[in-house]
Structure formats: structure tokens, C-alpha cells
Design a protein around this motif. Structure first.
Motif, PDB file in Angstrom:
ATOM      1  N   GLY A  22       0.816  -1.214   0.000  1.00 42.86           N
ATOM      2  CA  GLY A  22       0.000   0.000   0.000  1.00 42.86           C
ATOM      3  C   GLY A  22       0.846   1.258   0.000  1.00 42.86           C
ATOM      4  O   GLY A  22       0.517   2.246  -0.657  1.00 42.86           O
ATOM      5  N   GLY A  23       1.944   1.255   0.722  1.00 43.13           N
ATOM      6  CA  GLY A  23       2.852   2.407   0.733  1.00 43.13           C
ATOM      7  C   GLY A  23       3.568   2.573  -0.600  1.00 43.13           C
ATOM      8  O   GLY A  23       3.887   3.692  -1.019  1.00 43.13           O
ATOM      9  N   TRP A  24       3.813   1.483  -1.269  1.00 44.38           N
ATOM     10  CA  TRP A  24       4.540   1.532  -2.539  1.00 44.38           C
ATOM     11  C   TRP A  24       3.605   1.883  -3.695  1.00 44.38           C
ATOM     12  O   TRP A  24       3.925   2.709  -4.536  1.00 44.38           O
ATOM     13  N   LEU A  25       2.403   1.239  -3.752  1.00 42.20           N
ATOM     14  CA  LEU A  25       1.470   1.450  -4.861  1.00 42.20           C
ATOM     15  C   LEU A  25       0.369   2.464  -4.558  1.00 42.20           C
ATOM     16  O   LEU A  25      -0.170   3.080  -5.467  1.00 42.20           O
ATOM     17  N   GLY A  26      -0.024   2.578  -3.316  1.00 39.29           N
ATOM     18  CA  GLY A  26      -1.168   3.404  -2.942  1.00 39.29           C
ATOM     19  C   GLY A  26      -2.361   2.531  -2.600  1.00 39.29           C
ATOM     20  O   GLY A  26      -2.370   1.311  -2.846  1.00 39.29           O
ATOM     21  N   LEU A  27      -3.404   3.164  -2.068  1.00 39.51           N
ATOM     22  CA  LEU A  27      -4.571   2.438  -1.574  1.00 39.51           C
ATOM     23  C   LEU A  27      -5.344   1.746  -2.689  1.00 39.51           C
ATOM     24  O   LEU A  27      -5.604   0.538  -2.614  1.00 39.51           O
ATOM     25  N   TRP A  28      -5.758   2.484  -3.727  1.00 41.04           N
ATOM     26  CA  TRP A  28      -6.635   1.926  -4.750  1.00 41.04           C
ATOM     27  C   TRP A  28      -5.972   0.836  -5.595  1.00 41.04           C
ATOM     28  O   TRP A  28      -6.617  -0.187  -5.855  1.00 41.04           O
ATOM     29  N   PRO A  29      -4.736   1.007  -6.021  1.00 40.33           N
ATOM     30  CA  PRO A  29      -4.122  -0.113  -6.751  1.00 40.33           C
ATOM     31  C   PRO A  29      -3.976  -1.372  -5.880  1.00 40.33           C
ATOM     32  O   PRO A  29      -4.137  -2.496  -6.368  1.00 40.33           O
ATOM     33  N   THR A  30      -3.702  -1.180  -4.599  1.00 41.48           N
ATOM     34  CA  THR A  30      -3.584  -2.322  -3.687  1.00 41.48           C
ATOM     35  C   THR A  30      -4.919  -3.048  -3.563  1.00 41.48           C
ATOM     36  O   THR A  30      -4.977  -4.287  -3.654  1.00 41.48           O
TER      37      THR A  30
END
Length: 169
Positions: A22-30
Motif C-alpha cells: 500500500g505504501g509503494w502502490l497506494g490504496l486503490w491499486p492495492t
């Protein structure tokens, strides 16, 4: 004890992976990845589950041992449960169970650790114990009949004069 360790460790691993991804991709992509793996997993589990059911049916119809097909079906079911559980670690293990070489490896490992024992009807009203991987030990199977000619000899063995239920039929 090991079950308790699994119930504690797996959620910790999943939370840590959610934070990292989540920190690397963000909330929505995760969240998109989690939903996509659940949809893809459902499709694969359904297709492989139907194939496993077909194998089980054909084994039973042909009077062949369905053990391997049943084990594959159980692992496909476990894969489905893992893939429907949100998380990256459980998804990885679930997708691994969908790979036939992984299932074969797990099946052969489990089979090597289990001793199978069965009883076969001999046709004479008795059952014979059969074991896979029977070792040649100190046990010798045999049958015997006790022959008694003198009725007085029977009375000497049993104070009531009855023949033994173990030696007379």
C-alpha cells in the motif's frame, strides 16, 4: 501449539505486506490487486475443481483408487479458501496450490508420511489385515486347528465340560 502460531503469524504477515504494498502502490491499486486476485482465483478454482471432480468420478466408475484425485480436490478447495481471503501471502500460497506440480509434491510428501492399513474380506467369514509398505519382520501369519480325540481331555481343560469358544466352531 503450531495452529496458534499460524493464527498469529499469518495475520501479522498479511498486515505487514498490506502496509508495504500500500505504501509503494497506494490504496486503490492495492485494493484492485486484492479484488483481481479473488476474481482470478475463483475462476481458476472453479475450472480445476470441475476437472478434479471429473477425475474422481472416472476413478470411482473404473474402480480405481481415488486417493490422488481426492487429495487434489482438497488442495484445490484449500486454494479457493486462501484466494478468497484478502491478503498477498494467502494469495501466493493459494495460487501455489493451483499449480499441479506443487500439488503433486505436497501429495507425495503427505503420502510418504502416512501408513495405510486396510482389511480385506477373505471369503471364509474372516478379514485379513493388509498393509502397504509391509516390512519383513518377526511376524509369521498362520492358522491352526486344535484336535482333541478324548472328551475327558476337554473336561480337564474346562471345569464346566464345555469346549472353548476359541477353538471350537
Amino acid at each position: 501449539m503450531w495452529l496458534f502460531v499460524l493464527f498469529v503469524t499469518i495475520p501479522i504477515i498479511e498486515i505487514a505486506l498490506f502496509i508495504q504494498v500500500g505504501g509503494w502502490l497506494g490504496l486503490w491499486p492495492t485494493l484492485g490487486i486484492v479484488i483481481l486476485t479473488a476474481i482470478l482465483g475463483t475462476y481458476l478454482v472453479r475450472a480445476q475443481g470441475l476437472a478434479a471432480m471429473s477425475d474422481i468420478r472416472s476413478n470411482l466408475n473404473d474402480l480405481r483408487d481415488p486417493t490422488e484425485s481426492l487429495a487434489h480436490g482438497a488442495m484445490i478447495l484449500a486454494a479457493g479458501l486462501l484466494l478468497l481471503t484478502p491478503g498477498f501471502f494467502t494469495d501466493a500460497v493459494g495460487f501455489a496450490f493451483l499449480a499441479p506440480p506443487v500439488r503433486m509434491g505436497v501429495f507425495h510428501y503427505i503420502r510418504s508420511r502416512i501408513k495405510v492399513q486396510s482389511f480385506v474380506h477373505t471369503g471364509s467369514g474372516t478379514y485379513q489385515n493388509t498393509r502397504e509398505n509391509r516390512s519383513q519382520g518377526d511376524v509369521i501369519d498362520g492358522e491352526f486347528d486344535e484336535l482333541v480325540d478324548d472328551p475327558a481331555e476337554i473336561e480337564a481343560k474346562d471345569p464346566n465340560g464345555r469346549p472353548s469358544g476359541w477353538t471350537r466352531h
